[in-house]
Scaffold this active site. Structure first.
Site, mmCIF file in Angstrom:
data_model
loop_
_atom_site.group_PDB
_atom_site.id
_atom_site.type_symbol
_atom_site.label_atom_id
_atom_site.label_comp_id
_atom_site.label_asym_id
_atom_site.label_seq_id
_atom_site.Cartn_x
_atom_site.Cartn_y
_atom_site.Cartn_z
ATOM 1 N N SER A 34 -11.930 6.419 4.956
ATOM 2 C CA SER A 34 -11.660 7.177 4.243
ATOM 3 C C SER A 34 -12.379 7.732 2.730
ATOM 4 O O SER A 34 -12.756 7.418 2.314
ATOM 5 C CB SER A 34 -10.583 6.173 3.414
ATOM 6 O OG SER A 34 -9.641 6.571 1.634
ATOM 7 N N HIS B 80 0.785 -1.201 -0.097
ATOM 8 C CA HIS B 80 -0.066 -0.335 0.283
ATOM 9 C C HIS B 80 0.739 1.265 0.066
ATOM 10 O O HIS B 80 -0.057 1.985 -0.052
ATOM 11 C CB HIS B 80 -0.696 -0.077 1.423
ATOM 12 C CG HIS B 80 -1.526 0.112 1.330
ATOM 13 N ND1 HIS B 80 -2.850 1.713 0.537
ATOM 14 C CD2 HIS B 80 -3.037 1.803 2.225
ATOM 15 C CE1 HIS B 80 -3.790 2.155 0.345
ATOM 16 N NE2 HIS B 80 -3.820 2.669 1.804
#
Length: 640
Positions: free
Chosen positions: A470, A356
């Site tokens: 998010s 990530h």
């Protein structure tokens, strides 16, 4: 109190909690932006630079990430902490915030510096380097399970043979890679505006590399490295995917995978070293390189590969078995530092695992959606039976294993088992309804499911606590993510009303709609670069070494409000039957969710907090809200 990490490194738990939350999850976030084949009229300022190719043609004309005013961040911050603080705590926090933003104080001075950084031509995005370093590359805990994430693919009934499944996935991934390498991939859009495609450069032929004091990401030439890394029984194989300027077709790739299935022999699991604490892996990598001169070449071939195909010696069936397999497996048949790993099991089930640090989940979501869409709808030629005689056999990438290297492998294996053993995962595959019904309720599907999560947590604990979702900021240059703080006064009032039999349903419905609207307001602001967390982080970064820490950062509310007891994120695909990642604090939850047309799915992870029970409450909360809202639907008109 400091938490001691491996090799004597320490990190404040407040900083650690704040940064861990940003790692993967929150950026794996929201469903990919709409993709369209051509642009319509764009607002002034957006220009197409055809010299950069279709994929990056808007990149330089995207707006820069804004710096919110101190006043709007102060107001939004106080509003976000009000529902989670007592009256006296809120009064103390309000005083600290007012002191910080007062004219002539430290806040306005830091704000001036931050605006200057934003305007500096050297910075396309004022937070980009800071955030990549702080949230990802200086992060020392293992990437698995704390940073990596997974997608579980739907079954392909035509390809139960794992060689066929691996060949089809590789064919589709290589087609996508061709568009990325040539810059012909069409940009994505949010609200009809183009968004940043820059992170796609870290998708293929890239790798995270461990180092002190921070890791770095390496890019390799796609022209010089035209091979796939295939791992079977811990053994690394190099499969060249282009010969004489022509990509291997699906039949040729299938033959390569079959050879590996036939020839692979179990060897020591060098790949498990990538599952270690980053400082431990940094040292182990040096041990590996010093063990034999040829190990450097082997390591480079691993790291430079276009992507990875893991042929696992497993046959997961249930959704939870699949989730475990794609999220971490046995820790051995992997190279966790690679951003793209496709996983194919002996029973033909398949999925994906991503690293990530340089790329959020939306690009890999698009890749995986593309791979599955062209396979299930037969949009590429998978049937060419021709196999060229000039294709080289798959070759073993051999590491020389000394006693010292073997010791590192054994230690990493032990550490991996210990870390993974602390985690508890459950999948709640809710079949009662999905996006279709939620839209009939005239609600934002994402905000609706966030209220399911809030209600489930309230049912379990009798209180609401800080929650992260998010929000993508990719409409700005080098944009990544911002925090959406999901708990509001309205969401708390709704949860309390649901637990109070004396509140009438019509009043509870009104509170629910206010909670949904509050969530939409915050996530919209966050996506516009006006959340509070990145702004406060940036201001703090500009404090000088001799500056006193302002009271806003000393205030317990600052640490508490960014300690994410729930870390949540949405990513939805009709081609997936699962997706997920880890919790971000030891006493918190990781809840990844999908909102499909007729179903909802939650991947629930915690460190032994009772994931089975949370899964039950999510199911119950989804049913409760549905039952609350169904009576509000207009009755269908009778036919005359």
């Amino acid at each position: 109190m400091l938490k001691v990490l491996a090799k004597g490194r320490t990190q404040s738990p407040v900083l650690k909690n704040s940064l861990k939350s940003t790692r993967l999850t929150r950026s794996v976030a929201m469903a990919p932006a709409n993709v369209r084949s051509s642009s319509t009229a764009l607002p002034a300022g957006y220009k197409e630079d055809s010299s950069k190719g279709p994929m990056l043609r808007f990149e330089d004309s995207l707006p820069k990430l804004p710096v919110p005013t101190l006043e709007e961040t102060a107001a939004r911050y106080l509003k976000s902490v009000h529902p989670i603080l007592s009256k006296s705590e809120f009064e103390s926090t309000t005083a600290a915030v007012n002191e910080f933003i007062q004219p002539g104080g430290i806040g306005p001075k830091l704000q001036e510096k931050l605006i200057a950084r934003r305007e500096d031509p050297q910075h396309k995005n004022w937070i980009y380097e800071w955030w990549n370093d702080a949230a990802y590359l200086t992060y020392r805990d293992p990437v698995v399970p704390y940073v990596s994430y997974f997608y579980s693919h739907r079954d392909d009934r035509r390809r139960r043979d794992p060689s066929k499944r691996a060949a089809a996935i590789s064919t589709a991934a290589l087609e996508f890679k061709k568009m990325v390498d040539q810059g012909t991939l069409e940009p994505e859009y949010m609200k009809k505006l183009p968004i940043s495609m820059e992170s796609y450069q870290w998708m293929f032929n890239a790798c995270r590399v461990p180092a002190r004091p921070k890791d770095y990401s390496e890019q390799y030439s796609p022209i010089e490295n035209k091979h796939i890394l295939v791992i079977r029984k811990n053994q690394f194989w190099k499969v060249v995917h282009e010969i004489d300027g022509k990509q291997l077709n699906t039949s040729e790739l299938e033959q390569q995978f079959k050879r590996i299935y036939q020839k692979a022999e179990k060897v020591p699991a060098v790949g498990v070293l990538t599952s270690e604490n980053r400082d431990v892996w940094t040292d182990a990598r040096e041990v590996l390189l010093k063990a034999h001169p040829s190990n450097a070449k082997a390591l480079k071939e691993v790291e430079a590969a276009s992507f990875v195909v893991c042929l696992d010696d497993a046959a997961p069936v249930t959704l939870e078995e699949r989730a475990h397999q794609y999220w971490h497996g046995d820790g051995q048949n992997r190279w966790f530092d690679k951003p793209l790993q496709f996983i194919v099991n002996d029973n033909g089930t398949a999925g994906f695992m991503g690293e990530h640090s340089m790329m959020d989940g939306t690009p890999t979501h698009r890749l995986n959606d593309y791979v599955n869409e062209v396979i299930f709808n037969n949009k590429l030629d998978f049937s060419d039976p021709s196999i060229r005689s000039s294709i080289p056999e798959p070759s073993i990438i051999k590491f020389h294993i000394t006693k010292e290297v073997q010791g590192e492998i054994e230690k990493a294996t032990k550490d991996f088992i210990e870390v993974i053993g602390q985690h508890e995962l459950r999948v709640q595959a809710y079949q009662g309804y999905g996006k279709g019904l939620i839209k009939k309720f005239k609600c934002s599907p994402d905000a609706y499911v966030q209220m399911i999560i809030q209600l489930a947590y309230y049912k379990m604990y009798g209180i609401n606590r800080p929650t992260y979702e998010s929000a993508a900021t990719r409409r700005f240059q080098q944009g990544r993510t911002e925090t959406c703080r999901s708990v509001s006064d309205d969401s708390v009032a709704f949860c309390k009303a649901m637990g109070n039999a004396e509140v009438e349903d019509k009043d509870t419905v009104a509170l629910f709609r206010k909670a949904v609207n509050s969530h939409v307001e915050y996530i919209t602001a966050a996506s516009d670069g006006k959340g509070v967390d990145r702004h406060l982080f940036g201001l703090k970064k500009l404090l000088g070494p001799n500056d006193e820490l302002p009271s806003i950062y000393k205030d317990p509310a600052y640490a508490y409000s960014s300690t994410w007891r729930i870390s949540s994120s949405q990513l939805s695909s009709e081609y997936f039957n699962g997706y997920g990642w880890s919790q971000v604090v030891d006493d918190g939850w990781g809840i990844a969710y999908m909102i499909n047309e007729n179903s909802l799915q939650f991947n629930v992870v915690s460190k032994g907090l009772g994931s089975e029970r949370m899964s039950f409450y999510l199911n119950e909360a989804a049913g409760d809200i549905r039952d609350l809202l169904v009576p509000t639907l207009e009755a269908p008109k009778a036919k005359l």
